[in-house]
Design a protein around this motif. Structure first.
Motif, PDB file in Angstrom:
ATOM      1  N   LYS A  32       5.330 -11.154  -6.081  1.00 43.36           N
ATOM      2  CA  LYS A  32       4.110 -10.674  -6.740  1.00 43.36           C
ATOM      3  C   LYS A  32       3.439  -9.573  -5.918  1.00 43.36           C
ATOM      4  CE  LYS A  32       1.063 -13.983  -4.434  1.00 43.36           C
ATOM      5  NZ  LYS A  32       0.036 -15.006  -4.581  1.00 43.36           N
ATOM      6  N   MET A  33       2.922  -8.555  -6.609  1.00 43.49           N
ATOM      7  CA  MET A  33       2.157  -7.518  -5.942  1.00 43.49           C
ATOM      8  C   MET A  33       0.722  -8.011  -5.761  1.00 43.49           C
ATOM      9  SD  MET A  33       4.061  -5.072  -5.039  1.00 43.49           S
ATOM     10  CE  MET A  33       5.677  -4.359  -5.357  1.00 43.49           C
ATOM     11  N   ALA A  34       0.154  -7.705  -4.608  1.00 42.00           N
ATOM     12  CA  ALA A  34      -1.121  -8.304  -4.236  1.00 42.00           C
ATOM     13  C   ALA A  34      -2.307  -7.361  -4.419  1.00 42.00           C
ATOM     14  CB  ALA A  34      -1.064  -8.781  -2.778  1.00 42.00           C
ATOM     15  N   SER A  35      -2.088  -6.117  -4.886  1.00 41.71           N
ATOM     16  CA  SER A  35      -3.197  -5.198  -5.126  1.00 41.71           C
ATOM     17  C   SER A  35      -2.790  -4.240  -6.233  1.00 41.71           C
ATOM     18  CB  SER A  35      -3.552  -4.420  -3.856  1.00 41.71           C
ATOM     19  OG  SER A  35      -2.630  -3.368  -3.644  1.00 41.71           O
TER      20      SER A  35
ATOM     21  N   ILE B 223       9.980   3.041  -0.254  1.00 40.19           N
ATOM     22  CA  ILE B 223       9.427   2.091  -1.217  1.00 40.19           C
ATOM     23  C   ILE B 223       9.218   2.865  -2.512  1.00 40.19           C
ATOM     24  CG2 ILE B 223       8.459   0.544   0.492  1.00 40.19           C
ATOM     25  CD1 ILE B 223       5.750   1.719   0.036  1.00 40.19           C
ATOM     26  N   TYR B 224       9.651   2.264  -3.601  1.00 40.72           N
ATOM     27  CA  TYR B 224       9.836   2.988  -4.862  1.00 40.72           C
ATOM     28  C   TYR B 224       9.108   2.259  -5.982  1.00 40.72           C
ATOM     29  CZ  TYR B 224      12.443   5.770  -8.330  1.00 40.72           C
ATOM     30  OH  TYR B 224      12.810   6.638  -9.334  1.00 40.72           O
ATOM     31  N   GLY B 225       8.164   2.969  -6.614  1.00 34.09           N
ATOM     32  CA  GLY B 225       7.462   2.381  -7.744  1.00 34.09           C
ATOM     33  C   GLY B 225       6.185   1.667  -7.383  1.00 34.09           C
ATOM     34  N   PHE B 226       5.802   1.693  -6.121  1.00 37.45           N
ATOM     35  CA  PHE B 226       4.549   1.062  -5.694  1.00 37.45           C
ATOM     36  C   PHE B 226       4.109   1.682  -4.377  1.00 37.45           C
ATOM     37  CE2 PHE B 226       7.925  -1.340  -3.733  1.00 37.45           C
ATOM     38  CZ  PHE B 226       7.444  -1.751  -2.491  1.00 37.45           C
ATOM     39  N   GLY B 227       2.902   1.355  -3.976  1.00 36.15           N
ATOM     40  CA  GLY B 227       2.365   1.823  -2.703  1.00 36.15           C
ATOM     41  C   GLY B 227       1.725   0.679  -1.960  1.00 36.15           C
ATOM     42  N   MET B 228       0.596   0.945  -1.305  1.00 37.50           N
ATOM     43  CA  MET B 228      -0.028  -0.125  -0.527  1.00 37.50           C
ATOM     44  C   MET B 228      -1.512   0.136  -0.349  1.00 37.50           C
ATOM     45  SD  MET B 228       1.495   0.852   3.219  1.00 37.50           S
ATOM     46  CE  MET B 228       3.078   1.296   2.486  1.00 37.50           C
ATOM     47  N   GLN B 229      -2.221  -0.937  -0.066  1.00 41.12           N
ATOM     48  CA  GLN B 229      -3.650  -0.900   0.200  1.00 41.12           C
ATOM     49  C   GLN B 229      -3.909  -1.637   1.509  1.00 41.12           C
ATOM     50  OE1 GLN B 229      -6.318  -3.333  -2.351  1.00 41.12           O
ATOM     51  NE2 GLN B 229      -7.337  -1.401  -2.833  1.00 41.12           N
ATOM     52  N   ILE B 230      -4.811  -1.096   2.331  1.00 39.66           N
ATOM     53  CA  ILE B 230      -5.156  -1.708   3.612  1.00 39.66           C
ATOM     54  C   ILE B 230      -6.654  -1.991   3.598  1.00 39.66           C
ATOM     55  CG2 ILE B 230      -5.099  -1.456   6.129  1.00 39.66           C
ATOM     56  CD1 ILE B 230      -2.925   0.699   5.731  1.00 39.66           C
ATOM     57  N   SER B 231      -7.044  -3.226   3.915  1.00 40.41           N
ATOM     58  CA  SER B 231      -8.452  -3.609   3.832  1.00 40.41           C
ATOM     59  C   SER B 231      -8.860  -4.491   5.007  1.00 40.41           C
ATOM     60  CB  SER B 231      -8.729  -4.381   2.531  1.00 40.41           C
ATOM     61  OG  SER B 231      -8.316  -3.662   1.397  1.00 40.41           O
ATOM     62  N   ASN B 232     -10.071  -4.265   5.531  1.00 39.43           N
ATOM     63  CA  ASN B 232     -10.713  -5.134   6.524  1.00 39.43           C
ATOM     64  C   ASN B 232      -9.845  -5.355   7.763  1.00 39.43           C
ATOM     65  OD1 ASN B 232     -11.580  -6.263   3.601  1.00 39.43           O
ATOM     66  ND2 ASN B 232     -13.315  -6.368   5.028  1.00 39.43           N
ATOM     67  N   ALA B 233      -9.059  -4.358   8.119  1.00 36.32           N
ATOM     68  CA  ALA B 233      -8.101  -4.527   9.211  1.00 36.32           C
ATOM     69  C   ALA B 233      -8.378  -3.552  10.343  1.00 36.32           C
ATOM     70  CB  ALA B 233      -6.677  -4.334   8.698  1.00 36.32           C
ATOM     71  N   ILE B 234      -7.983  -3.959  11.546  1.00 37.45           N
ATOM     72  CA  ILE B 234      -8.021  -3.115  12.731  1.00 37.45           C
ATOM     73  C   ILE B 234      -6.604  -3.000  13.280  1.00 37.45           C
ATOM     74  CG2 ILE B 234      -8.986  -2.784  15.048  1.00 37.45           C
ATOM     75  CD1 ILE B 234     -11.215  -4.728  14.307  1.00 37.45           C
ATOM     76  N   GLY B 235      -6.151  -1.785  13.525  1.00 37.15           N
ATOM     77  CA  GLY B 235      -4.912  -1.593  14.263  1.00 37.15           C
ATOM     78  C   GLY B 235      -3.630  -1.669  13.476  1.00 37.15           C
ATOM     79  N   VAL B 236      -3.631  -1.253  12.194  1.00 40.06           N
ATOM     80  CA  VAL B 236      -2.422  -1.253  11.372  1.00 40.06           C
ATOM     81  C   VAL B 236      -1.762   0.122  11.448  1.00 40.06           C
ATOM     82  CG1 VAL B 236      -1.535  -1.381   9.007  1.00 40.06           C
ATOM     83  CG2 VAL B 236      -3.211  -3.061   9.814  1.00 40.06           C
ATOM     84  N   GLU B 237      -0.427   0.125  11.513  1.00 38.95           N
ATOM     85  CA  GLU B 237       0.364   1.353  11.554  1.00 38.95           C
ATOM     86  C   GLU B 237       1.385   1.346  10.426  1.00 38.95           C
ATOM     87  OE1 GLU B 237       3.306   3.703  14.739  1.00 38.95           O
ATOM     88  OE2 GLU B 237       3.164   1.515  14.771  1.00 38.95           O
TER      89      GLU B 237
END
Length: 617
Positions: free
Chosen positions: A222-225, A256-270
């Protein structure tokens, strides 16, 4: 034939075949290395697959030191006619890679191994807001799962994700200290489980997720966002939590094909070394209350067509909302429409975006928002290549302040534009002259102030500084040195905001930009923008047509829709084999057969072996 004669004949056959295989082993060639190279904290090698090899071990060593470390099997991949291995997580320096074939018995054929020449591995550029004031040791050192020297952090957890296991990859992690492990299955669930473990204190370790080949929307759980993946912590509202996670691609074809990503409430993600094709909305959305996020060395392409007329190429490539101390660097934007929006809301909240770095990016015929800045007092934009941009490069609005230095603008229509002044007003005037609808490029909101230094601008439709100003006002205030401040009298025409002088007030990291004249060669070169080796998808733009074109390129869209990685899979590493000896052949407990291709096989107890005793079925 008598039993005695049969025994002698079998012995002679066995010895003859044994001598033949020994002769072939002596005459066999070494692994043929097709190509090898060094990249950013990575070395890679490709070789021709051998018929005599079932798999390969690949080792890395500092050049000339003969101190070999075996790579993970997942880093050694099969592409049909050739193999490839990538040694990731290397300190800057010179390295060699050694490719050792493995026969069907599981033994290394060391006499047939090949070693590369010395490969030049360089460090990623960590001069950006994402690394400012970050710890220099421990599990939260720098940004992501890697130390600042490029090596994996101590005790880091590494996961390999492909199209085959994205739905069923499984981890068992302790959520709460002293409690039993919890099972999470599927890529999105694993990421969600990681944030729950961090929040619960059960497993506080850096996490490195490595993508191999192409992972499509349909491959995932399942996609989460609304973007696809959701990398977020348990923190609520305007708070955030350390999450030292790196999501990275391996090699030149990780996509990654057909989707992307969201980053929330995080520190230090690469996030690094990935292609994002035909995403749902944004390729990457740094969405609310993040700090110290680093997005780099990505290849960003069209998204799926949105419902609005200006979303035919998709929406944002890398948008940032209500987040601070982030670096967006060394990315390659292929004709993206609306690339990098900063803060979509007109309202300036308590946690608005600021302290963002954009450096080393290749805006390759991308149209606008390169980036579009709102609200923040500290945006640093340096060493980017603006290459045939149909509308505008850096856009300022809503009382923003930007220091724009050592960039190369080639045929960017409006290199720098502030809302309701300068080129924005000139654009309206030109439309009126042509008898068309008069609308600015920046929506008429309050403007911002840009400090500009040592940029190269060629082929612009207009650009106004204090030396060329007209009644339209300034696009940027040009300084004669990096340390020169912008006078307080220089303010936005609409709104009256001044320049913050963040870059001379101790609010900027140490930074040494490369010379402006070297920007194009660096950004488009081996260690520049985009994925390793510039990725496995290439596109050459026709500058004569595309420099001024803001419409979708149908041939490029079609090529993306039909894209397919050439990744086949991993090699099958054989285990120990059973052996059939000469005695078993002679006493008739095994049967010798000569096949049509003159291959000798031996059958015993319903199992099949080759003539030297290696089981083949």
């Amino acid at each position: 034939m008598t039993y005695s004669n049969c025994k002698i004949a079998l012995r002679n056959l066995f010895l003859t075949l044994t001598l033949a295989v020994v002769g072939n082993m002596q005459a066999s060639a070494e692994v043929t290395i097709n190509e090898a190279g060094g990249w950013l904290e990575t070395a890679w090698v490709e070789w021709a697959n051998m018929g005599s090899a079932q798999a390969y071990n690949v080792y890395v060593s500092p050049a000339g030191q003969n101190s070999w470390t075996k790579l993970d099997n997942e880093l050694v991949r099969n592409y049909g006619t050739y193999g490839r291995a990538d040694a990731v997580g290397l300190k800057a320096g010179n390295y060699q890679l050694k490719v050792v074939p493995i026969n069907s018995s599981g033994s290394e054929m060391t006499s047939e191994a090949s070693t590369t020449e010395s490969l030049d591995v360089r460090a990623h550029n960590r001069q950006g807001f994402a690394h400012m004031n970050r710890p220099t040791s421990g599990w939260t050192e720098g940004v992501g799962a890697y130390k600042n020297d490029g090596t994996l952090k101590d005790d880091a957890v590494v996961l390999y994700v492909t199209s085959k296991n994205a739905k069923n990859i499984t981890v068992n992690w302790t959520r709460y200290e002293g409690k039993a492990p919890v099972t999470w299955t599927g890529l999105n669930n694993v990421i969600d489980g990681y944030r729950k473990c961090i929040d619960g204190g059960g497993m506080k370790k850096p996490l490195c997720i490595r993508i191999i080949g192409t992972v499509k929307y349909s491959d995932c759980d399942k996609m989460a966002s609304s973007q696809g993946l959701h990398i977020k912590t348990q923190a609520q509202n305007d708070s955030n939590v350390d999450m030292p996670l790196t999501l990275e691609g391996v090699g030149k074809d990780a996509t990654i094909y057909g989707f992307g990503m969201q980053i929330s409430n995080a520190i230090g993600v690469e996030v690094r070394n990935l292609g994002i094709m035909l995403c749902l909305d944004d390729g990457i959305e740094i969405s609310r209350y993040n700090t110290n996020i680093w997005i780099h060395n990505m290849d960003l392409f069209y998204g799926q067509t949105g419902g609005e007329s200006d979303k035919v190429k998709g929406d944002g490539a890398v948008d940032t909302k209500d987040s601070r101390y982030c670096t967006i660097s060394s990315n390659h934007y292929f004709d993206c429409g609306k690339c990098c929006l900063v803060d979509a809301s007109d309202n300036r909240g308590t946690f608005y975006a600021s302290s963002l770095t954009y450096c080393g990016n290749w805006f390759d015929h991308a149209d606008q928002r390169l980036p579009r800045l709102r609200h923040g007092e500290a945006f640093h934009i340096y060493n980017n290549y603006y290459d045939g941009n149909g509308l505008y490069g850096v856009g300022l609005a809503s009382a923003s302040s930007a220091f724009v230095e050592n960039n190369y603008f080639r045929n960017c229509r409006y290199p720098i534009v502030s809302s309701a002044q300068g080129s924005d007003l000139w654009h309206v005037a030109e439309l009126k002259k042509a008898g068309t609808k008069s609308k600015g490029v920046m929506s008429g909101e309050e403007g911002g102030v840009c400090k500009a230094y040592n940029n190269h601008i060629e082929g612009a439709k207009s650009y106004f500084n204090q030396n060329t100003a007209t009644t339209y006002g300034l696009d940027a205030y040009e300084v004669s040195s990096r340390s020169e401040q912008v006078p307080s009298t220089i303010t936005a025409t609409n709104g009256g905001s001044p320049y913050s002088n963040f870059d001379t007030n101790g609010e900027l990291y140490d930074c040494t930009p490369i010379a402006t004249e070297d920007v194009v060669a660096h950004v488009t070169g081996q260690y520049g923008a985009g994925r390793c080796q510039k990725g496995d998808f290439s596109w050459t733009f026709n500058n004569a047509v595309e420099d001024d074109n803001k419409e979708i390129i149908t041939e490029l869209k079609s090529a993306l829709q039909s894209y397919k990685s050439s990744f086949v899979g991993f090699y099958t590493y054989p285990t120990a084999i059973e052996n059939v000896g000469e005695k078993e052949i002679i006493n008739n407990s095994a049967t010798v057969k000569v096949m049509k291709n003159n291959r000798i096989i031996i059958e015993k107890a319903g199992k099949t072996f080759n003539f030297s005793g290696q089981r083949i079925k």
